[in-house]
Write an enzyme that holds these catalytic residues in place. Structure first.
Site, PDB file in Angstrom:
ATOM      1  N   CYS A  90     -34.001 -11.951  33.679  1.00 28.02           N
ATOM      2  CA  CYS A  90     -33.034 -11.753  34.771  1.00 28.02           C
ATOM      3  C   CYS A  90     -33.637 -11.049  35.979  1.00 28.02           C
ATOM      4  O   CYS A  90     -33.009 -10.979  37.038  1.00 28.02           O
ATOM      5  CB  CYS A  90     -31.836 -10.963  34.272  1.00 28.02           C
ATOM      6  SG  CYS A  90     -30.971 -11.759  32.913  1.00 28.02           S
ATOM      7  N   CYS A 235     -17.394  -9.353  32.523  1.00 26.30           N
ATOM      8  CA  CYS A 235     -18.639 -10.021  32.154  1.00 26.30           C
ATOM      9  C   CYS A 235     -19.038 -11.048  33.208  1.00 26.30           C
ATOM     10  O   CYS A 235     -18.196 -11.776  33.726  1.00 26.30           O
ATOM     11  CB  CYS A 235     -18.476 -10.711  30.805  1.00 26.30           C
ATOM     12  SG  CYS A 235     -17.954  -9.609  29.469  1.00 26.30           S
ATOM     13  N   ILE A 238     -21.601 -17.743  33.563  1.00 28.86           N
ATOM     14  CA  ILE A 238     -22.735 -18.664  33.647  1.00 28.86           C
ATOM     15  C   ILE A 238     -22.714 -19.270  35.052  1.00 28.86           C
ATOM     16  O   ILE A 238     -21.668 -19.716  35.516  1.00 28.86           O
ATOM     17  CB  ILE A 238     -22.615 -19.775  32.592  1.00 28.86           C
ATOM     18  CG1 ILE A 238     -22.645 -19.173  31.174  1.00 28.86           C
ATOM     19  CG2 ILE A 238     -23.705 -20.819  32.784  1.00 28.86           C
ATOM     20  CD1 ILE A 238     -23.967 -18.600  30.758  1.00 28.86           C
ATOM     21  N   HIS A 360     -24.252 -14.977  38.276  1.00 29.29           N
ATOM     22  CA  HIS A 360     -25.535 -14.497  37.748  1.00 29.29           C
ATOM     23  C   HIS A 360     -26.461 -15.663  37.429  1.00 29.29           C
ATOM     24  O   HIS A 360     -26.789 -15.911  36.258  1.00 29.29           O
ATOM     25  CB  HIS A 360     -25.258 -13.653  36.505  1.00 29.29           C
ATOM     26  CG  HIS A 360     -26.446 -12.968  35.921  1.00 29.29           C
ATOM     27  ND1 HIS A 360     -27.640 -12.795  36.595  1.00 29.29           N
ATOM     28  CD2 HIS A 360     -26.636 -12.409  34.676  1.00 29.29           C
ATOM     29  CE1 HIS A 360     -28.501 -12.162  35.815  1.00 29.29           C
ATOM     30  NE2 HIS A 360     -27.917 -11.930  34.649  1.00 29.29           N
TER      31      HIS A 360
END
Length: 415
Positions: A90, A235, A238, A360
């Protein structure tokens, strides 16, 4: 003491919206971000002397395990120059940026490009989630799980607080980090929800964000559970997307018509973790990397106007706000609950909406954080503008090794 180093500037930034784009390729996403960054800098492809391409999932999802950058960038006209492929989980995007900065700072060239692009969303959910399977040591998977999940012992998940639908194993790891914080410091689920509600509120004003819906703290708490103490809005999703940054030397900057909008790179640090006990928070990889970055930039946490931190889940922002020195260890939840990290507060964090809302796309994430900081430092962020922003910091973590990130990237920018 501030170290003397040749100045490096961000001359241009570009970023695509983040979302789920089944009809757009890696090449198309990368091209859109690069063209935006070049246009922002007032440069053309022929001005770029070296390029650093970050991507973490294309090998798993498309079978393109090699020369990803050469293929993606040749299709839009890059030829002859050195192109390097960067994978650092990441933290891939921040790592590409760091190498572009080093290239210019060393005097090897005057203008370099860092670009990150990721297509993570696909209809095969099992394959999609499998991209995370190698973000730790694949030779010791059971040991990894045991070590990390043990951090959450002592806090029992309430009935009904765990999802029956599939999700990434790494959400269980983040939940364990959250339970560790709850056990050690008395952090509450409501404080974690305050982070999420704040970030979703910020994202309303970010046209590039994947999700732009505001939530109250109570709505975050009552949302579908993932794994205690995390609910769905806490959270990161995707994501597909791309971001690009053009960096240049002082000599090159003097030739640019847009030089008045350039932002100075005060520090770009990449660190690798070391062995420590969970309670040894002062030895956390991010704490050590941040201290190095502050020293290099000649500033401290009290000087920072705003921050973008790696909130793959909301507890991540709490932990990293402490690691960056914005409050004492254990006080990150209170910091968020008081409103200190909201735009208009003492230290606004994740004005973009953070990974929870902005999205993300792993290989582009670090560059996306820097895109937000540059827009803020230029005073061009519109309704989410931090007034008087002069110094900004980004924290971007990658992978897991032992009980913390395998990679920490800290960048400090100033105008």
């Amino acid at each position: 003491m501030k170290h003397t180093q040749p100045p490096v500037y961000i001359a241009g930034v570009g970023m695509t919206p983040t979302g789920k784009f089944l009809d757009r390729s890696i090449k198309q996403l990368a091209a859109a971000a690069v063209q935006a960054a070049l246009s922002d800098a007032g440069l053309s492809i022929s001005d770029i002397e070296s390029a650093y391409f970050s991507n973490a999932t294309q090998g798993v999802l498309e079978g393109q395990t090699m020369i990803r950058g050469q293929i993606a960038l040749r299709s839009m006209g890059f030829e002859s120059i050195p192109i390097f492929n960067i994978e650092n989980a990441c933290a891939s995007g921040s790592s590409a940026f760091n190498l572009a900065v080093q290239y210019v700072r060393s005097g090897a060239g005057d203008i370099a490009l860092a670009v990150g692009a990721e297509k993570m969303f696909c209809t095969d959910k099992a394959r999609m989630f499998s991209v995370f399977d190698s973000a730790w040591d694949v030779a010791t998977v059971e040991e990894n799980k045991s070590t990390l999940l043990q951090m959450g012992h002592g806090i029992e998940p309430p009935e009904g607080s765990m999802s029956k639908a599939p999700y990434s194993l790494f959400m269980d790891i983040y939940a364990a980090f959250g339970r560790f914080h709850m056990r050690e410091f008395g952090t509450t689920q409501r404080q974690i929800a305050a982070v999420s509600a704040k970030n979703h509120g910020h994202s309303v004003h970010n046209p590039l964000a994947q999700y732009r819906n505001a939530y109250t703290i109570d709505e975050v708490l009552s949302a579908p559970p993932i794994t205690y103490p995390l609910t769905l809005p806490m959270c990161a999703p995707i994501s597909d997307g791309a971001a690009a940054i053009v960096v240049c030397s002082q000599a090159a900057l003097a030739r640019l018509a847009n030089r008045g909008r350039a932002i100075k790179v005060l520090a770009s640090i990449i660190a690798t973790g070391s062995n420590r006990r969970p309670e040894d928070l002062a030895q956390h990889i991010t704490v050590k990397a941040a201290k190095q970055a502050y020293e290099l930039a000649g500033v401290g946490p009290q000087d920072i106007s705003l921050a973008e931190v790696h909130d793959a889940t909301a507890i991540g922002e709490i932990v990293q706000s402490e690691n960056l020195g914005f409050c004492a260890f254990g006080e990150g939840g209170q910091l968020a609950e008081r409103g200190d990290t909201t735009i208009g507060g003492r230290i606004p964090i994740n004005t973009s909406g953070g990974l929870e809302s902005k999205g993300h796309p792993i290989g582009a994430t670090g560059l996306g954080q820097l895109h937000e900081l540059v827009v803020q430092l230029r005073g061009e962020a519109g309704a989410r503008q931090v007034q008087g922003a002069r110094l900004a910091i980004a924290e971007n973590g990658g992978g897991l090794f032992g009980i913390e990130e395998a990679v920490a990237a800290i960048t400090i920018l100033g105008r």
